[in-house]
Design an enzyme around this catalytic site. Structure first.
Site, mmCIF file in Angstrom:
data_model
loop_
_atom_site.group_PDB
_atom_site.id
_atom_site.type_symbol
_atom_site.label_atom_id
_atom_site.label_comp_id
_atom_site.label_asym_id
_atom_site.label_seq_id
_atom_site.Cartn_x
_atom_site.Cartn_y
_atom_site.Cartn_z
ATOM 1 N N HIS A 498 0.832 -1.210 0.000
ATOM 2 C CA HIS A 498 0.000 0.000 0.000
ATOM 3 C C HIS A 498 0.870 1.266 0.000
ATOM 4 O O HIS A 498 0.752 2.121 -0.878
ATOM 5 C CB HIS A 498 -0.917 -0.004 1.232
ATOM 6 C CG HIS A 498 -1.767 1.223 1.352
ATOM 7 N ND1 HIS A 498 -3.091 1.239 1.014
ATOM 8 C CD2 HIS A 498 -1.476 2.484 1.773
ATOM 9 C CE1 HIS A 498 -3.588 2.460 1.207
ATOM 10 N NE2 HIS A 498 -2.619 3.233 1.680
ATOM 11 N N GLU A 499 1.743 1.353 0.996
ATOM 12 C CA GLU A 499 2.545 2.575 1.118
ATOM 13 C C GLU A 499 3.488 2.722 -0.074
ATOM 14 O O GLU A 499 3.781 3.836 -0.520
ATOM 15 C CB GLU A 499 3.316 2.588 2.438
ATOM 16 C CG GLU A 499 2.426 2.549 3.694
ATOM 17 C CD GLU A 499 1.350 3.628 3.735
ATOM 18 O OE1 GLU A 499 1.531 4.685 3.102
ATOM 19 O OE2 GLU A 499 0.314 3.397 4.397
ATOM 20 N N HIS A 502 1.755 4.523 -2.916
ATOM 21 C CA HIS A 502 1.879 5.981 -2.799
ATOM 22 C C HIS A 502 3.261 6.415 -3.284
ATOM 23 O O HIS A 502 3.405 7.422 -3.986
ATOM 24 C CB HIS A 502 1.738 6.427 -1.337
ATOM 25 C CG HIS A 502 0.355 6.378 -0.777
ATOM 26 N ND1 HIS A 502 -0.717 7.015 -1.359
ATOM 27 C CD2 HIS A 502 -0.136 5.787 0.342
ATOM 28 C CE1 HIS A 502 -1.806 6.809 -0.612
ATOM 29 N NE2 HIS A 502 -1.469 6.069 0.417
HETATM 30 ZN ZN LIG Z 1 -2.729 5.303 1.885
#
Ligand SMILES: [Zn+2]
Length: 712
Positions: A498-499, A502
């Site tokens: 997830h990170e 980004h």
């Molecule tokens: Zn996030």
């Protein structure tokens, strides 16, 4: 899991450029000996953490604000006629000292804090907020932006420059720059009242939540808790100067302890404490506050020319209007509530099989669903972890998937200074070998680190400023003993993907202007690249490449992989339904017109849920109106739907990949070129549709969340 990235306090103030002399006001506390004084000379202009001391931040932040105000005033006072170059582009170049100081300060304050840093933050926060107002309520500056905006059709700007003009102008207008002086006065008054009430709400909810802790001296009522949990409960009581045990409330309606507590009366009492925490008619009751907040926000929206607060808030979001968000949520309700009903049936069957003799209530859900989960999936975290060694997951999972999709490569650099020895730095190179970015990761839990996981940047990409991205990911994984491997859970693996999603959004940024770069997108879009990247964690060609036993190197058994995969859709009906109920409450409160009378919160809440088919006896909203901090004191008013909206996008996007051959360079490069590299340089709905070939649809979300029968 839904996670937020931290946002820079000052979006729009960014990193260093070339050949631009700052208009710096002299400051006795700030000179060349301060490590922020000049741009970093390290590779990628990385922060010189080997030189930065705690006492360097505050003078740099103060001087940075003064410098930016001087720069802004110079643009506003420019005797030359306003042009795109001398107004918009000039504004993009401002605030570089403040950006470098704040980027490093924000990182260490969140991830490696100490009392000195926290004191600086408390002192600077109100000054930073006022600083932002000083810029956006500068009438002379707005007059110049507005003059350029009015000529936009004849300026022949390239699309990104036109977008910069539109977004900047919109930011001023949405902040009230277009109002008459009398209306500006009224706006400031409303803003002040809203800020005061929000602050009062937050104070009361904090106290109400603290007061809502379940306290007992009878250990038997806590049957089911582990020794560790009991010790923590005893400790909590002690710190409150109470006898026995205390179980503090967390901010959601449901409480994690309910999954372990076997005495039903205890569960009911805890749930009741949670649900009514801010509705006791005492000093912590928030009903009056939220009714007034809803009314004041509606009045402010009317002043700014909008039918309601939601219409104002969604104006610059991908959904654009509350009606679009409502339509989207309405489409989810039948699938979510049907799945929740079938989960409730499984639980009731279990209660009946155990001769419980009662009907499922919200306080029973966590306790029995945990038992259903164990019976259904036979999934023990301890069986999974030996296959998930952190470095292996990072290099053969997270980095590997990115290499397969985008061709990028990673090389660890030990020569870049870090703020804490556990932090690692990688140089990221593009497929053609050119430098792309620096990537820092700081994965282990520390006492002085905030909870959760997040991504942010030290330096933002910008062609105008000649900068490449310097990006970091932070998480809170258990740190192993020295010389032991870091074995993590599958949830942790998902967090890493997830990170890193980004991070990819920031690293691939390929934009001229820093304020449109990378993750500077709308709230209902920004979680899309990160949630999308989570999909690769379970993708066969990826999980087979990283999930290997840390001792033997044997791949994770097929059956275990299948169970991990199946367990992902467990309890999704409940989770989606409680989220929808909260998001609907948020939207209904914020669609009230200015003419609506002051509401009775309990009655309003009941009607809002009934109207949207979400008034359910066993699935209450994730937050009740009276303790819904996201919308009354946080920045999520009329914005809670954004979590679900970006889920729709990530599932819809992954469906496109599945339909086009999955994990391939061609697919990755196309996604990078048309989405990940674009930041906020284009209308986000148009950008998405251009890549996807159509508008996003909700069906893939229903499929991946296990909410409808799969056709695949
Ligand atoms: Zn996030």
């Amino acid at each position: 899991m839904l996670k937020l990235i931290t946002t820079l306090i000052l979006s729009g103030t960014f990193a260093l450029g070339t050949g631009y002399a700052p208009a710096r006001t002299p400051d006795a506390n700030f000179g060349p000996s301060n490590p922020f004084y000049a741009p970093s000379t390290l590779p990628f202009h990385a922060p010189p953490f080997d030189k930065i001391k705690d006492e360097d931040y505050q003078p740099a932040i103060e001087a940075g604000m003064a410098e930016e105000i001087a720069e802004i005033q110079a643009i506003a006072d420019n005797p030359a006629a306003p042009t795109f170059e001398n107004t918009l582009v000039a504004k993009e170049r401002t605030g570089r000292l403040l950006q470098r100081a704040m980027a490093a300060f924000g990182a260490v304050t969140d991830a490696n804090s100490d009392p000195v840093l926290l004191k600086v933050r408390a002192e600077e926060a109100p000054k930073l907020a006022a600083h932002q107002d000083t810029i956006y309520l500068n009438a002379k500056l707005f007059a110049r932006v507005d003059a350029v905006y009015k000529q936009r059709k004849s300026l022949q700007l390239d699309p990104e420059s036109l977008r910069l003009l539109e977004v900047t102008h919109d930011n001023f207008v949405r902040s009230g720059a277009n109002l008459s002086d009398a209306d500006k006065g009224q706006l400031k008054k409303l803003n002040g009242e809203i800020a005061t009430l929000s602050n009062e709400f937050s104070t009361r909810v904090l106290a109400a939540t603290k007061d809502g802790a379940y306290a007992t001296t009878d250990k038997n009522t806590l049957a089911g808790l582990s020794d560790t949990q009991l010790a923590a409960a005893a400790q909590a009581a002690q710190s409150r100067k109470q006898m026995g045990y205390a179980l503090p409330l967390q901010n959601t309606t449901q409480q994690p302890m309910l999954s372990s507590l076997s005495v039903r009366a205890t569960r009911e009492a805890i749930f009741e404490n949670s649900w009514n925490r801010a509705e006791r008619g005492d000093a912590n009751d928030t009903r009056d506050i939220i009714a007034h907040l809803a009314q004041l926000r509606a009045q402010r929206a009317q002043l700014l020319g909008y039918p309601n607060h939601a219409a104002w808030k969604l104006g610059d979001q991908m959904a654009k209007a509350p009606e679009a968000a409502l339509k989207f949520m309405d489409a989810l309700v039948p699938g979510a509530t049907a799945k929740a009903a079938s989960e409730a049936k499984d639980i009731q069957d279990l209660i009946d099989a155990q001769k419980g003799g009662f009907t499922l209530q919200p306080w029973d859900w966590e306790f029995y669903s945990e038992q259903v989960r164990k019976a259904k999936y036979d999934l023990n975290e301890e069986d999974v972890k030996p296959y998930l060694e952190l470095n292996n997951v990072l290099e053969n999972g997270v980095f590997y998937a990115a290499h397969q999709l985008y061709g990028i490569t990673f090389k660890e650099r030990k020569d870049i200074p870090v703020y804490q020895p556990d932090v690692r730095v990688f140089e990221v190179s593009d497929a053609d070998g050119k430098p792309l970015a620096l990537f820092y990761c700081d994965y282990f839990k520390r006492d002085n680190k905030n909870g959760g996981a997040w991504m942010d940047e030290f330096v933002h990409e910008s062609k105008l400023l000649g900068t490449l991205p310097v990006v970091y990911n932070v998480a809170n994984f258990e740190k192993p003993a020295p010389d032991e491997p870091a074995l993590i859970s599958f949830t942790d693996v998902t967090t890493m993907f997830h990170e890193f999603g980004h991070a990819l959004n920031a690293m691939f940024a390929d934009t001229e202007y820093p304020s449109l770069s990378g993750t500077a997108t709308a709230r209902d879009f920004v979680e899309f690249p990160s949630q999308f990247n989570e999909h690769w964690a379970l993708y066969p060609g990826v999980i087979n490449h990283y999930a290997k036993h840390y001792k033997t190197g044997a791949p994770m058994p097929t059956e275990l992989v299948a169970n991990v995969k199946k367990s992902q859709t467990f309890d999704q009906g409940y989770m989606l339904t409680e989220l929808l109920a909260a998001a609907e409450l948020d939207m209904q409160w914020h669609m009230l017109p200015a003419s609506a009378p002051l509401q009775q919160p309990d009655e309003f809440e009941k009607q809002a849920l009934e109207k949207t088919h979400l008034l359910l006896s066993d699935v209450p909203p994730r937050y009740r109106s009276t303790y819904f901090s996201h919308i009354w004191s946080g920045d999520y008013s009329a914005g809670y739907y954004a979590y679900l909206w970006s889920e729709m996008l990530d599932d819809d996007a992954f469906q496109w990949f599945e339909d086009h051959g999955g994990l391939t360079r061609a697919n990755g490069d196309r996604f990078r070129r048309m989405v990940l590299s674009r930041g906020n340089t284009e209308d986000l709905a148009k950008m998405y549709a251009a890549w996807r070939g159509k508008e996003p649809s909700v069906e893939p979300m229903l499929k991946y969340r296990g909410l409808q029968e799969s056709g695949h």
